[in-house]
Write a protein that holds these residues in place. Structure first.
Motif, mmCIF file in Angstrom:
data_model
loop_
_atom_site.group_PDB
_atom_site.id
_atom_site.type_symbol
_atom_site.label_atom_id
_atom_site.label_comp_id
_atom_site.label_asym_id
_atom_site.label_seq_id
_atom_site.Cartn_x
_atom_site.Cartn_y
_atom_site.Cartn_z
ATOM 1 N N SER A 1 -13.653 -26.153 -6.252
ATOM 2 C CA SER A 1 -12.554 -26.154 -5.270
ATOM 3 C C SER A 1 -11.323 -25.415 -5.793
ATOM 4 C CB SER A 1 -12.181 -27.590 -4.884
ATOM 5 O OG SER A 1 -13.251 -28.228 -4.241
ATOM 6 N N SER A 2 -11.551 -24.308 -6.483
ATOM 7 C CA SER A 2 -10.437 -23.537 -7.016
ATOM 8 C C SER A 2 -10.901 -22.129 -7.354
ATOM 9 C CB SER A 2 -9.846 -24.199 -8.263
ATOM 10 O OG SER A 2 -10.801 -24.238 -9.302
ATOM 11 N N ALA A 3 -9.942 -21.245 -7.555
ATOM 12 C CA ALA A 3 -10.233 -19.866 -7.943
ATOM 13 C C ALA A 3 -9.395 -19.511 -9.157
ATOM 14 C CB ALA A 3 -9.926 -18.909 -6.789
ATOM 15 N N ASP A 4 -10.046 -19.106 -10.222
ATOM 16 C CA ASP A 4 -9.394 -18.704 -11.461
ATOM 17 C C ASP A 4 -9.692 -17.226 -11.687
ATOM 18 O OD1 ASP A 4 -8.331 -18.325 -13.937
ATOM 19 O OD2 ASP A 4 -9.382 -19.972 -14.912
ATOM 20 N N GLY A 5 -8.731 -16.370 -11.383
ATOM 21 C CA GLY A 5 -8.950 -14.931 -11.481
ATOM 22 C C GLY A 5 -9.212 -14.450 -12.892
ATOM 23 N N ASN A 6 -8.799 -15.226 -13.880
ATOM 24 C CA ASN A 6 -8.946 -14.796 -15.271
ATOM 25 C C ASN A 6 -10.295 -15.187 -15.868
ATOM 26 O OD1 ASN A 6 -8.080 -13.699 -17.786
ATOM 27 N ND2 ASN A 6 -7.621 -15.761 -18.503
ATOM 28 N N ILE B 1 -4.077 -20.559 -10.884
ATOM 29 C CA ILE B 1 -5.333 -21.115 -10.374
ATOM 30 C C ILE B 1 -5.071 -21.662 -8.966
ATOM 31 C CG2 ILE B 1 -7.133 -22.854 -10.671
ATOM 32 C CD1 ILE B 1 -6.703 -22.684 -13.662
ATOM 33 N N ILE B 2 -5.730 -21.077 -7.982
ATOM 34 C CA ILE B 2 -5.563 -21.523 -6.596
ATOM 35 C C ILE B 2 -6.499 -22.700 -6.345
ATOM 36 C CG2 ILE B 2 -5.750 -20.893 -4.163
ATOM 37 C CD1 ILE B 2 -5.244 -18.027 -4.913
ATOM 38 N N GLY C 1 -11.027 -4.709 -11.848
ATOM 39 C CA GLY C 1 -11.327 -5.811 -10.943
ATOM 40 C C GLY C 1 -10.810 -7.137 -11.446
ATOM 41 N N ARG C 2 -10.879 -7.345 -12.760
ATOM 42 C CA ARG C 2 -10.344 -8.581 -13.322
ATOM 43 C C ARG C 2 -8.834 -8.642 -13.109
ATOM 44 N NH1 ARG C 2 -12.970 -13.054 -14.288
ATOM 45 N NH2 ARG C 2 -14.666 -11.772 -15.104
ATOM 46 N N GLY C 3 -8.169 -7.472 -13.213
ATOM 47 C CA GLY C 3 -6.736 -7.421 -12.938
ATOM 48 C C GLY C 3 -6.429 -7.660 -11.470
ATOM 49 N N VAL C 4 -7.268 -7.110 -10.588
ATOM 50 C CA VAL C 4 -7.079 -7.311 -9.147
ATOM 51 C C VAL C 4 -7.210 -8.788 -8.782
ATOM 52 C CG1 VAL C 4 -8.089 -6.864 -6.875
ATOM 53 C CG2 VAL C 4 -7.797 -4.987 -8.504
ATOM 54 N N SER C 5 -8.195 -9.460 -9.366
ATOM 55 C CA SER C 5 -8.398 -10.881 -9.074
ATOM 56 C C SER C 5 -7.198 -11.705 -9.521
ATOM 57 C CB SER C 5 -9.671 -11.381 -9.751
ATOM 58 O OG SER C 5 -9.556 -11.317 -11.165
ATOM 59 N N GLN C 6 -6.559 -11.315 -10.630
ATOM 60 C CA GLN C 6 -5.373 -12.037 -11.082
ATOM 61 C C GLN C 6 -4.168 -11.716 -10.203
ATOM 62 O OE1 GLN C 6 -4.773 -12.445 -15.441
ATOM 63 N NE2 GLN C 6 -6.626 -11.212 -15.670
ATOM 64 N N LEU C 7 -4.112 -10.498 -9.670
ATOM 65 C CA LEU C 7 -3.049 -10.172 -8.728
ATOM 66 C C LEU C 7 -3.189 -10.992 -7.448
ATOM 67 C CD1 LEU C 7 -2.839 -6.278 -9.054
ATOM 68 C CD2 LEU C 7 -1.124 -7.953 -9.801
ATOM 69 N N ILE C 8 -4.426 -11.176 -6.997
ATOM 70 C CA ILE C 8 -4.665 -11.953 -5.777
ATOM 71 C C ILE C 8 -4.204 -13.395 -5.958
ATOM 72 C CG2 ILE C 8 -6.466 -12.877 -4.258
ATOM 73 C CD1 ILE C 8 -8.055 -10.316 -4.782
ATOM 74 N N THR C 9 -4.474 -13.942 -7.139
ATOM 75 C CA THR C 9 -4.110 -15.343 -7.412
ATOM 76 C C THR C 9 -2.723 -15.477 -8.029
ATOM 77 O OG1 THR C 9 -5.153 -15.241 -9.607
ATOM 78 C CG2 THR C 9 -6.529 -15.949 -7.762
ATOM 79 N N SER C 10 -2.013 -14.331 -8.218
ATOM 80 C CA SER C 10 -0.688 -14.322 -8.851
ATOM 81 C C SER C 10 -0.724 -14.926 -10.251
ATOM 82 C CB SER C 10 0.335 -15.078 -7.980
ATOM 83 O OG SER C 10 0.457 -14.465 -6.714
ATOM 84 N N GLY C 11 -1.860 -14.751 -10.914
ATOM 85 C CA GLY C 11 -1.995 -15.256 -12.273
ATOM 86 C C GLY C 11 -2.124 -16.760 -12.368
ATOM 87 N N ALA D 1 -15.074 -13.015 -9.554
ATOM 88 C CA ALA D 1 -13.696 -13.513 -9.548
ATOM 89 C C ALA D 1 -12.945 -13.089 -8.294
ATOM 90 C CB ALA D 1 -12.973 -13.011 -10.803
ATOM 91 N N ILE D 2 -13.110 -11.830 -7.880
ATOM 92 C CA ILE D 2 -12.422 -11.325 -6.687
ATOM 93 C C ILE D 2 -12.880 -12.070 -5.442
ATOM 94 C CG2 ILE D 2 -12.188 -9.319 -5.166
ATOM 95 C CD1 ILE D 2 -12.278 -7.550 -7.650
ATOM 96 N N SER D 3 -14.169 -12.282 -5.320
ATOM 97 C CA SER D 3 -14.703 -12.972 -4.150
ATOM 98 C C SER D 3 -14.147 -14.380 -4.017
ATOM 99 C CB SER D 3 -16.238 -13.015 -4.238
ATOM 100 O OG SER D 3 -16.786 -13.812 -3.214
ATOM 101 N N GLY D 4 -14.194 -15.128 -5.108
ATOM 102 C CA GLY D 4 -13.658 -16.493 -5.069
ATOM 103 C C GLY D 4 -12.167 -16.513 -4.815
ATOM 104 N N ALA D 5 -11.443 -15.552 -5.392
ATOM 105 C CA ALA D 5 -9.989 -15.507 -5.221
ATOM 106 C C ALA D 5 -9.610 -15.214 -3.769
ATOM 107 C CB ALA D 5 -9.399 -14.448 -6.146
ATOM 108 N N ILE D 6 -10.291 -14.261 -3.151
ATOM 109 C CA ILE D 6 -9.991 -13.910 -1.757
ATOM 110 C C ILE D 6 -10.264 -15.090 -0.829
ATOM 111 C CG2 ILE D 6 -10.722 -12.471 0.187
ATOM 112 C CD1 ILE D 6 -11.220 -10.217 -1.805
ATOM 113 N N ALA D 7 -11.422 -15.717 -0.998
ATOM 114 C CA ALA D 7 -11.786 -16.835 -0.127
ATOM 115 C C ALA D 7 -10.807 -17.996 -0.277
ATOM 116 C CB ALA D 7 -13.210 -17.289 -0.440
#
Length: 342
Positions: free
Chosen positions: A240-245, A150-151, A138-148, A77-83
């Protein structure tokens, strides 16, 4: 041949494929459309690619530490969210932005692997506890990256990673082949594989023999996180999207099952990379089968767990011997009496 570690996994995989063929006669049909191959078998390979890559990294962790890496789903999740975040904030039309985004996601994931290795090798935490920390945080970090949220992105260059094709085959299959080849060459053509097995079997004896067990543990956790990051890039680029959750949710459990089905024992030591690939294919084929036959969503996980349990029991040599002994004593009780008198 029956005792070969790949016999039962391959047998069950073939049984699943035959069942699908009987249920749907066009299951093996492969069509060419716009220069790309399409079909159920191609979909299994394509959608199963992220799991196969994560499972390869999980194999080395289990072999070296007698533990598991529960953080791989969060790293996905973190990897996809950052990219996706970097691509959406930058000029997505530039290839350089894609390269920087992918490189940053991979680099940060390696750092996360170093963190896991530090907790296990230096602090002395049990692997399941050390990686559970990153699994939750890490799951929380990924949601912080995406602001909760779906990017979503629209970039053909990035989408190629998970949905592109080379030589009519999905590009993700070639990524799996490259990761597997690197892991195979490192563990079977160098002394690293022997070090991993020795640390997993007898860590104290390995240390006395001069093997740097901490370095080995750092490597396996870094490699496992790197594999999870690659899987995260494939998953996010495919949709074509990142879902931190939800990205990579329960991937750690599927990866562990794939490794066990492939013949690698959770007690550490000897491992089988080819068996892990077969195990991941079984998991993905089983998932495809469940959806194809129309199993209600609320009992999908129950059916999946039951089938995996049956596979693991059949694969267990001690279980097969126990069943054979009970069957023999029930049908030939005289033989047991003769042995007792003897």
């Amino acid at each position: 041949m029956v005792k070969h570690h790949l016999f039962w996994p391959l047998t069950f995989l073939c049984a699943l494929l035959v069942f699908n063929l009987i249920y749907s006669p066009d299951f093996f049909a492969i069509k060419m459309r716009d220069g790309h191959l399409y079909g159920s078998l191609i979909d299994i390979l394509n959608f199963g690619s992220p799991l196969m890559i994560v499972s390869i990294g999980m194999t080395l962790v289990i072999a070296a530490t007698k533990g598991v890496d529960l953080s791989v789903g969060s790293v996905v999740a973190i990897s996809g969210a950052i990219a996706c975040l970097m691509i959406s904030n930058g000029d997505g039309s530039l290839v350089n932005v894609i390269i920087i985004a992918v490189g940053t996601a991979l680099l940060i994931s390696i750092v996360l692997g170093v963190w896991n290795g530090f907790l296990v090798a230096n602090i002395g935490m049990q692997p399941i506890i050390a990686t559970l920390i990153l699994m939750v945080s890490g799951r929380g970090v990924s949601q912080l990256i995406t602001s909760g949220q779906i990017i979503t992105i629209s970039n053909p260059h990035y989408k190629f990673i998970g949905a592109g094709s080379i030589l009519t085959l999905p590009f993700s299959i070639f990524i799996v082949a490259i990761v597997f080849l690197i892991a195979y060459l490192l563990t079977r053509k160098t002394a690293l594989g022997l070090f991993i097995e020795s640390v997993g079997c007898k860590p104290t004896a390995s240390k006395l023999a001069g093997v740097k067990s901490k370095t080995v543990m750092f490597f396996v956790y870094m490699f496992c996180s790197l594999c999870a990051a690659i899987a995260g890039l494939i998953l996010s680029s495919n949709v074509s999207s990142a879902d931190g959750n939800n990205a990579g949710l329960w991937y750690e459990l599927d990866a562990i099952l794939a490794v066990v089905i492939g013949g690698t024992a959770l007690t550490g030591g000897r491992f089988y990379l080819a068996g892990t690939l077969v195990g991941a294919l079984i998991i993905q084929t089983l998932t495809t089968t469940i959806y194809m036959i129309g199993v209600p969503p609320e009992i999908t996980l129950v059916v999946k767990a039951f089938v995996v349990l049956v596979v693991c029991l059949i694969q267990s040599e001690s279980f097969r011997k126990s069943i054979a002994f009970r069957w023999k004593t029930r049908h030939y009780p005289g033989e047991r009496e003769v042995k007792q008198h003897a």
